[in-house]
Scaffold this motif. Sequence first.
Motif, short mmCIF file in Angstrom:
data_model
loop_
_atom_site.label_atom_id
_atom_site.label_comp_id
_atom_site.label_asym_id
_atom_site.label_seq_id
_atom_site.Cartn_x
_atom_site.Cartn_y
_atom_site.Cartn_z
N GLN A 625 0.86 -1.18 0.00
CA GLN A 625 0.00 0.00 0.00
C GLN A 625 0.89 1.23 0.00
N ALA A 626 0.76 2.03 -1.05
CA ALA A 626 1.63 3.21 -1.17
C ALA A 626 1.00 4.20 -2.12
N GLY A 627 1.49 5.42 -2.07
CA GLY A 627 1.00 6.45 -2.97
C GLY A 627 1.62 6.33 -4.35
N LYS A 628 1.14 7.13 -5.28
CA LYS A 628 1.64 7.13 -6.64
C LYS A 628 3.10 7.56 -6.65
N GLY A 629 3.90 6.91 -7.47
CA GLY A 629 5.32 7.23 -7.54
C GLY A 629 6.19 6.31 -6.74
N PHE A 648 9.93 7.40 -5.71
CA PHE A 648 10.42 8.30 -6.75
C PHE A 648 9.68 9.63 -6.73
N THR A 649 9.39 10.12 -5.55
CA THR A 649 8.76 11.43 -5.42
C THR A 649 9.56 12.27 -4.44
N GLU A 650 9.24 13.55 -4.39
CA GLU A 650 9.90 14.45 -3.46
C GLU A 650 9.06 14.65 -2.19
N GLU A 651 8.20 13.68 -1.91
CA GLU A 651 7.35 13.74 -0.73
C GLU A 651 7.55 12.49 0.11
N GLN A 652 7.42 12.65 1.43
CA GLN A 652 7.48 11.48 2.30
C GLN A 652 6.27 10.60 2.02
N GLN A 653 6.49 9.29 1.99
CA GLN A 653 5.42 8.35 1.68
C GLN A 653 5.32 7.30 2.78
N THR A 654 4.08 7.00 3.18
CA THR A 654 3.83 5.88 4.08
C THR A 654 3.58 4.65 3.23
N VAL A 655 4.34 3.60 3.45
CA VAL A 655 4.17 2.36 2.70
C VAL A 655 3.87 1.24 3.69
N GLY A 656 2.99 0.33 3.28
CA GLY A 656 2.60 -0.73 4.20
C GLY A 656 2.29 -2.03 3.50
N TRP A 657 2.32 -3.10 4.27
CA TRP A 657 2.05 -4.44 3.77
C TRP A 657 1.27 -5.18 4.87
N PRO A 658 -0.01 -4.86 4.97
CA PRO A 658 -0.84 -5.42 6.05
C PRO A 658 -0.77 -6.94 6.08
N GLY A 659 -0.69 -7.46 7.28
CA GLY A 659 -0.66 -8.91 7.45
C GLY A 659 0.72 -9.51 7.40
N ARG A 660 1.71 -8.71 7.05
CA ARG A 660 3.10 -9.22 7.01
C ARG A 660 3.91 -8.45 8.04
N SER A 661 4.58 -9.16 8.88
CA SER A 661 5.42 -8.50 9.88
C SER A 661 6.69 -9.32 10.06
N GLN A 675 4.31 -1.40 8.37
CA GLN A 675 4.44 -0.19 7.56
C GLN A 675 5.65 0.60 8.02
N LEU A 676 6.07 1.52 7.16
CA LEU A 676 7.15 2.44 7.53
C LEU A 676 7.05 3.69 6.66
N GLU A 677 7.85 4.69 7.00
CA GLU A 677 7.88 5.95 6.27
C GLU A 677 9.10 5.96 5.34
N LEU A 678 8.86 6.31 4.10
CA LEU A 678 9.95 6.48 3.14
C LEU A 678 10.16 7.96 2.90
N LEU A 686 13.53 -5.30 1.54
CA LEU A 686 13.05 -6.28 2.50
C LEU A 686 13.42 -7.69 2.05
N SER A 687 13.64 -8.54 3.01
CA SER A 687 13.95 -9.94 2.74
C SER A 687 12.89 -10.80 3.39
N GLN A 688 12.33 -11.74 2.60
CA GLN A 688 11.28 -12.61 3.12
C GLN A 688 11.51 -14.03 2.63
N SER A 689 11.57 -14.96 3.55
CA SER A 689 11.74 -16.36 3.18
C SER A 689 10.44 -16.92 2.62
N ARG A 690 10.56 -17.76 1.59
CA ARG A 690 9.39 -18.43 1.03
C ARG A 690 9.06 -19.72 1.77
N GLU A 691 9.94 -20.13 2.66
CA GLU A 691 9.76 -21.42 3.33
C GLU A 691 8.94 -21.27 4.61
#
Length: 691
Positions: A625-629, A648-661, A675-678, A686-691
């Motif tokens: 979940q993130a804004g355009k750009g 790829f914007t000149e604005e701070q963006q909140t990005v999130g991935w609900p259900g993944r921690s 979620q975190l602020e970019l 990010l690194s995520q194991s498939r196993e």
Amino acid sequence: MSRRWNPVHPNVTGMLHGGDYNPDQWLDYPHIIDEDFRLMKLASANTFSVNIFGWSAIEPEEGVYRFEWLDSIMDRVAEQGGHIILATPSGARPAWMSEKYPEVLRVEANRVRNLHGVRHNHCFTSPIYRQKTQEMNRKLAERYKEHPALIMWHISNEYGGWCHCDLCQEAFRGWLKNKYDHDLDKLNHAWWTGFWSHRYSSWSQIESPAPHGENQVHGMNLDWQRFVTDQTIDFYQNEIVPLRELTPHIPVTTNFMGNYPHMRPFTGLNYEKFAKHVDVVTWDCYPPWHNDWQSTASLAKDVGFVNDLYRSLKDGQPFLIMECTPSLVNWHEVNKAKRAGMHKLSSIQSIAHGSDSILYFQWRKGRGASEKFHGAVVDHVGHEHTRVFRDVAEVGQVLNQLAPVVGSSMDAKVAIVYDWETDWAIADAQGFGKETKQYAATCQEHYRVFWERGIPVDVITPDKPLDGYKLVIAPMLYMVREGYAAKVESFVHSGGYFVATYATGMVNETDLVNLEGSPGPLKKVLGIWAEEIDTLYPAESRELVMTGGARYEAKDYVELIHLETAEALASFTSDFYKDKPALTVNRLGEGKAFYIASRNETSFQDDLYERLLDELQIGAPFPVQAGKGVSVQVRTDGKTDYVFVMNFTEEQQTVGWPGRSGLANLLTGEHVGEQLELEPYGAVVLSQSRE
């Protein structure tokens, strides 16, 4: 298909970082070379391309060799545990050679031979130049074949251009004789030389395209560009003979390019063909960041397209960024410095799309000549206390953290088709708007939909198999090669979705119009035939309406098409194509083939591909979940996913991935929540194991 590829050389254990180093320019300044080696450690630089234009330093006079300086550099790099990508110096030759053997100098299209100077000013056909380059390369291979620093051969530099000398004219005629079975009638028919009385009655009458006639015989132009590609590859193959013989364990490459000022594939050579002859694809990436005609995010999309094209040239094998700039270049119309954070972000983007290196032109700014103000890691001031050096050192640390990513690939179910020869042919075609043909840009617009949604894409050429993809999109495939329609038909029959657009299948491989009409060999799979194209003025637009009622604006091109076995999903609302199909679908076997009859606003592509993605059950491998750009790309080795989230914007963006921690942040070693602020121009991996 996800897999982990081997590194370019067994001695390589992480990302390559460093670049084009020219110590031959500083042999009279030994203290500067000493300082370079101190600074290399500070920048976490481990790899250097050396000797790219070093011929006159190695062979100052014919038969007189000076390897001592190169010995010293390679030994010192090895002592620091670094790597050398050793170049063959054929990109520019010493003055003594031009003076003694003038045939090595290039002849321009006006049939005037160049004077000595600049680079790439050589004839690829010249037997003397081929002999001299092979002699030089043999000496390099004999001397350094067992050197511990050597990991790759860098053959010449940025091959390009053409020569019109008598030697090349004879080579062109020979190439044509082979292509047309020594049958001049075949050539005359293929080129349609009855036009303007161009018919040839002798092979000796054929010459390469001259400046006053380059737009007349399109078949000739195509064959000339094909010949130039083949002759360049042949020159390259001549160069690598002693390298393959003496160092079969060392991979060979040459650096491909992009087209500028807009970010497009380089069209001077057909890289589809060239890539088959290199062990690793490498390219020189110089986007015009912060320009005044395009947003940063839009440009990033175009850079992503070219990255994905060059990665796909060798079936998903990671490529290398052989050159980029840590700040500005010296050859754009406006040489803009990178804003704070952009060098790190653009480097991470290259890695995200499949690069296993960030290498620069250049390590240290030269003191004189045309590249003295080109960006470099080390400025003229000569120390580490500069903004650019700090940026490079930071990227060096980032690349150290990204070592686990090396060798991983991308797993794409969507492919966009880009064809070099179609690009050439459309550039020549005179039945469209001069400024609105925009073949590569059209491919990039269709690519945008998936780039914005974080869906991996392979940008493939027509020679590639379609197995493994669910959706294949071929915008404006003006030239359809023999056998391609059968490949597409088999793909659709087996359940694939194929999308074509206006201006498809208009000509064959010699640029002769298909007499059965457009889309030529693809008529059966698409189930339509196209009558004519209406070219619109920039201020004009037309409307199309979907069967469900949604309406969209068409611009630039509207095609009048007729249904055969397809059915209409949309129609136009005005002009002589009122009520005629604007979007069609043809069901064939288990799959579907779609045809888009106009160039449409972006929302049309968004809605159409959302529908197809839903039908095919293709989604982002890592929804964010993130804004355009914000761009999301995923590399994987089948066991671990490496997720690149880039702002790829000149604005701070909140990005999130609900259900993944509990995801690992490779850049910091910390775990992140949902979620975190970019920051502006910020990124996280990010690194995520498939196993």
